[in-house]
Motif scaffolding. Structure first.
Motif, PDB file in Angstrom:
ATOM      1  N   ALA A  35       0.860  -1.057   0.102  1.00 47.59           N
ATOM      2  CA  ALA A  35      -0.001  -0.152   0.044  1.00 47.59           C
ATOM      3  C   ALA A  35       0.734   1.090   0.014  1.00 47.59           C
ATOM      4  O   ALA A  35       0.383   2.279  -0.720  1.00 47.59           O
ATOM      5  N   SER A  36       2.011   1.201   0.943  1.00 43.61           N
ATOM      6  CA  SER A  36       2.802   2.402   0.801  1.00 43.61           C
ATOM      7  C   SER A  36       3.677   2.544  -0.347  1.00 43.61           C
ATOM      8  O   SER A  36       3.566   3.838  -1.037  1.00 43.61           O
ATOM      9  N   VAL A  37       3.878   1.655  -1.245  1.00 40.62           N
ATOM     10  CA  VAL A  37       4.559   1.644  -2.482  1.00 40.62           C
ATOM     11  C   VAL A  37       3.606   2.178  -3.504  1.00 40.62           C
ATOM     12  O   VAL A  37       4.014   3.080  -4.389  1.00 40.62           O
ATOM     13  N   ALA A  43       1.539   1.396 -13.414  1.00 39.56           N
ATOM     14  CA  ALA A  43       1.719  -0.159 -13.371  1.00 39.56           C
ATOM     15  C   ALA A  43       1.797  -0.579 -11.876  1.00 39.56           C
ATOM     16  O   ALA A  43       1.369  -1.427 -11.492  1.00 39.56           O
ATOM     17  N   ILE A  44       2.860   0.262 -11.307  1.00 36.09           N
ATOM     18  CA  ILE A  44       3.059   0.036  -9.853  1.00 36.09           C
ATOM     19  C   ILE A  44       1.779   0.168  -8.908  1.00 36.09           C
ATOM     20  O   ILE A  44       1.571  -0.637  -8.106  1.00 36.09           O
ATOM     21  N   VAL A  45       1.118   1.258  -9.176  1.00 36.91           N
ATOM     22  CA  VAL A  45      -0.138   1.416  -8.433  1.00 36.91           C
ATOM     23  C   VAL A  45      -1.091   0.446  -8.700  1.00 36.91           C
ATOM     24  O   VAL A  45      -1.493  -0.339  -7.689  1.00 36.91           O
ATOM     25  N   ILE A  46      -1.230   0.003  -9.734  1.00 37.93           N
ATOM     26  CA  ILE A  46      -2.201  -1.229 -10.365  1.00 37.93           C
ATOM     27  C   ILE A  46      -1.752  -2.458  -9.590  1.00 37.93           C
ATOM     28  O   ILE A  46      -2.597  -3.175  -9.038  1.00 37.93           O
ATOM     29  N   VAL A  47      -0.414  -2.929  -9.713  1.00 35.16           N
ATOM     30  CA  VAL A  47      -0.242  -4.035  -9.118  1.00 35.16           C
ATOM     31  C   VAL A  47      -0.348  -4.137  -7.730  1.00 35.16           C
ATOM     32  O   VAL A  47      -0.598  -5.075  -6.776  1.00 35.16           O
ATOM     33  N   ASN A  55      -6.936   4.468   1.023  1.00 38.78           N
ATOM     34  CA  ASN A  55      -7.316   4.952   2.274  1.00 38.78           C
ATOM     35  C   ASN A  55      -7.680   3.763   3.355  1.00 38.78           C
ATOM     36  O   ASN A  55      -7.939   2.736   3.068  1.00 38.78           O
ATOM     37  N   GLU A  56      -7.236   4.010   4.653  1.00 43.87           N
ATOM     38  CA  GLU A  56      -7.516   3.142   5.630  1.00 43.87           C
ATOM     39  C   GLU A  56      -8.579   3.219   6.422  1.00 43.87           C
ATOM     40  O   GLU A  56      -9.011   4.389   6.661  1.00 43.87           O
ATOM     41  N   LEU A  57      -9.369   2.295   6.969  1.00 44.73           N
ATOM     42  CA  LEU A  57     -10.528   2.396   7.738  1.00 44.73           C
ATOM     43  C   LEU A  57     -10.058   2.512   9.182  1.00 44.73           C
ATOM     44  O   LEU A  57      -8.906   1.979   9.553  1.00 44.73           O
TER      45      LEU A  57
END
Length: 685
Positions: A2-4, A48-52, A145-147
């Motif tokens: 998620a950070s990446v 592409a990094i976001v998608i992966v 976004n985290e819950l």
């Protein structure tokens, strides 16, 4: 991960902003061109990094993230967990940006040398749009976004639910694995001709070069969007359980409008290439197509319209509105500034000509688009300005679009039968005679068989008219080639098609339109009934016998279901078993229907499990839908025709009795071209 992914998304925002500046400097001073190009390539890699990253979170059930918890659950199959990428607003915007970056990188890589003067300005268009979508993903609709949960003392703490809400059951269908990506490829592809047009306007390079460079890309986007629309119709037909395939839903309309304007552009582009006419029209059409693609994304995500396809109401609509206004204002500004350079080189010679038929076709297409836009947005306009909630349903659209569609079908048949420039009345009579007779015979035969629906008769008569014209075009062309070569008829037919793929691929697309309209005509003869059956009961309807053999109530890890096993007979002949089913998904307790269809070229038997009575009787809705089969056949033909039209022409186009020398191949091509010229002249003389 998620950070990446989150960091990569932020990098897209920064890199695209930097690339815009570099591209603008390059456009003015001829520097930093490579910097702008690399910015586009980097945006693609970062997206592409976001998608992966997002796919990893979806596949591993990381429910601490709001997007994952909202669109997957533990029992969801892996394929549908991947489909969840575009099932919600956050993921779909990321996917939009990824497809946009891929298109941008491909266009720049292919055209950086051939159109070096245009590339910096095209890069500005691409990067500005990438910047806009990355802005939305970071600040408005972030998929990472985290819950959190709020304690009584106001303290925030991470929240991880035991399970997710699951994917919308309506999206758990094979078509939904393919349908949204096809639409995105079509929507996003609209930016390619727009970027070329804007760059041509800015640089005043307004010859036909930009038009020729974009034709194949426009066809590709048109194909993807059309395939997405038709696949969506198939999904609605087999999944929603209402017996139809097109309901004039606002989001359906949103996808149809840019397809119509792109269709208009593909026709009028031919006129500009041949005659140097309609330059303002073509620039305006590509701009309108791009704006309508953004508009379609806007109404799906803003929640301003009510639709089974739309997301919940969101403030994101304001951002889209500002973006569309800016793009529209800049487009109008540059068109007005370049009006002297956009003057037509020739004028319309005759109303009886191919360019005239194309022009009429475009006017009708644009009129249809305006009518659909007005009908789609009128409920919103009425509520916002007059405080009245008004629903615009299928009757409004059918009342307008049925006659408009028939007029378009007629123009589809007329176009190939007239010549460029001017066509004599004698030639018109000769070319129209056989198609007109075929159309009249078809309509008369149907009338004699007892079919009395006026629009359906006119539709099928026009289908026969257009089909005959297309068959004659292929036949005459193949016969002309046969006379000048030693080829057999079918070899000549194939070689002729491959020699001029653009022309004959277009004819196949026209054929697909005929098949689609045959399918549409069947809606005039639809019929339905309802039957309540116990095991062993049967119902009779329109020659069919529906015999209930078994009623089953059970469950899977994902849903509860009620299913009827029914035997279908027609005129005493056993056609096999069908299994209509109703489901209640455990995650969210949403209900769906799994329809059962027995299809043939004449009609579909369409069964819907509508529920159970208290005494365990199955309630079945029974639909008889004539000719729907031809819509799906037409879809395949449209795909084939467009693929042929997209492919580059190869020398010779000959097929096999051994290898022929280059001089022979060139001679065959010249003969084919000469025959085409003779046929065109024959229409004029």
């Amino acid at each position: 991960m998620a950070s990446v992914g989150s960091f990569a998304l932020l990098c897209v925002f920064v890199v695209s902003a930097f690339g815009i500046v570099a591209a603008m400097i390059s456009g003015r001073a001829g520097r930093f061109e490579r910097v702008a190009e690399r910015a586009i390539y980097n945006c693609l890699a970062l997206y592409a990094i976001v998608i992966v990253s997002l796919l990893y979170l979806l596949s591993t059930a990381e429910f601490r993230f709001a997007y994952v918890a909202g669109h997957t659950n533990r029992d969801l199959s892996f394929a549908y967990k991947m489909t969840a990428l575009w099932a919600g607003q956050e993921g779909s915007l990321v996917f939009w940006g990824f497809v946009l970056s891929a298109y941008s990188a491909a266009i720049i890589a292919k055209n950086r040398k051939r159109f070096s003067e245009l590339v910096p300005h095209m890069s500005v268009v691409f990067l500005a749009t990438i910047f806009f979508f990355s802005l939305l993903s970071i600040f408005v609709s972030n998929p990472f976004n985290e819950l959190v949960e709020v304690h009584a003392d106001g303290r925030l703490a991470p929240f991880i639910p035991a399970d997710g809400q699951g994917l919308n059951p309506l999206l758990q269908h094979w078509a939904m694995v393919i349908h949204p990506p096809l639409l995105y490829l079509g929507y996003v592809g609209c930016i390619v001709p727009f970027a070329f047009a804007m760059a041509a306007l800015v640089t005043r390079r307004l010859s036909n070069d930009w038009l020729k460079a974009t034709r194949r890309w426009t066809l590709i986007a048109w194909l993807f969007l059309g395939a997405g629309i038709l696949l969506g119709a198939k999904w609605a037909y087999v999944e929603l359980g209402w017996g139809g395939y097109w309901g004039w839903d606002p989001v359906e309309n949103a996808s149809l409008m840019p397809w119509l304007t792109m269709t208009a552009f593909l026709h009028s582009a031919s006129i500009q290439e041949r005659k140097g006419m309609l330059k303002v029209w073509n620039v305006s059409l590509v701009a309108l197509s791009f704006l309508l693609s953004i508009f379609g994304t806007f109404i799906t995500r803003s929640g301003i319209v009510s639709s089974v396809h739309a997301f919940s109401k969101s403030s994101i609509g304001t951002y889209f509105t500002v973006f569309m206004l800016v793009v529209g204002a800049l487009t109008v500004y540059f068109i007005l500034r370049r009006l002297p350079d956009l003057k037509s080189e020739t004028s319309l010679d005759s109303l009886i000509s191919r360019e005239s038929a194309f022009l009429f076709n475009n006017v009708v297409l644009l009129g249809a688009c305006v009518a659909i836009l007005w009908g789609t947005m009128y409920p919103f306009v009425s509520e916002e300005f007059w405080g009245q909630k008004i629903t615009v349903g299928p009757p409004f659209f059918n009342r307008i679009m049925v006659p408009v569609g028939l007029l378009l079908l007629f123009l589809t048949g007329i176009g190939p039968l007239v010549a460029w420039g001017r066509t004599s009345l004698g030639s018109i009579r000769r070319n129209l005679l056989a198609p007109a007779v075929a159309g009249l015979i078809a309509a008369a035969a149907l009338y004699a068989l007892g079919y009395r629906h006026a629009y359906a008769l006119l539709d099928l008569g026009l289908c026969a008219f257009v089909l005959t014209g297309i068959i004659l075009e292929f036949y005459r062309g193949a016969r002309a080639r046969q006379k000048n070569t030693a080829e057999g008829f079918f070899t000549a037919l194939y070689a002729m098609t491959m020699t001029n793929k653009r022309r004959h691929g277009g004819y196949l697309v026209h054929l697909s339109v005929v098949l689609l309209f045959v399918g549409f005509a069947g809606a005039a003869f639809n019929s339905e009934t309802k039957a309540t059956l116990r095991e062993g009961d049967q119902a009779q309807f329109k020659g069919y016998t529906i015999r209930c053999k078994k009623i089953e109530i059970s469950e899977t890890p994902n849903y509860l279901y009620e299913k009827a096993s029914v035997q279908v007979l027609r005129d005493g002949r056993d056609l096999g078993m069908l299994y209509p089913e109703g489901r209640v998904y455990k995650a969210g307790e949403q209900t769906t229907t799994e329809v059962a269809i027995r299809s043939n070229p004449l009609r579909d038997l369409y069964l819907v499990f509508a529920g159970m009575t208290d005494d365990r009787r199955a309630v079945l809705q029974i639909f008889i839908n004539p000719l729907v089969h031809w819509i799906w056949v037409g879809s395949i033909v449209m795909l084939l025709g467009t693929l042929i039209a997209v492919l580059p022409d190869r020398l010779g186009g000959e097929k096999g009795k051994g290898e022929r020398d280059k001089d022979r191949r060139r001679w065959v091509i010249s003969v084919a071209e000469r025959d085409e010229e003779k046929r065109e002249k024959g229409r004029v003389d």
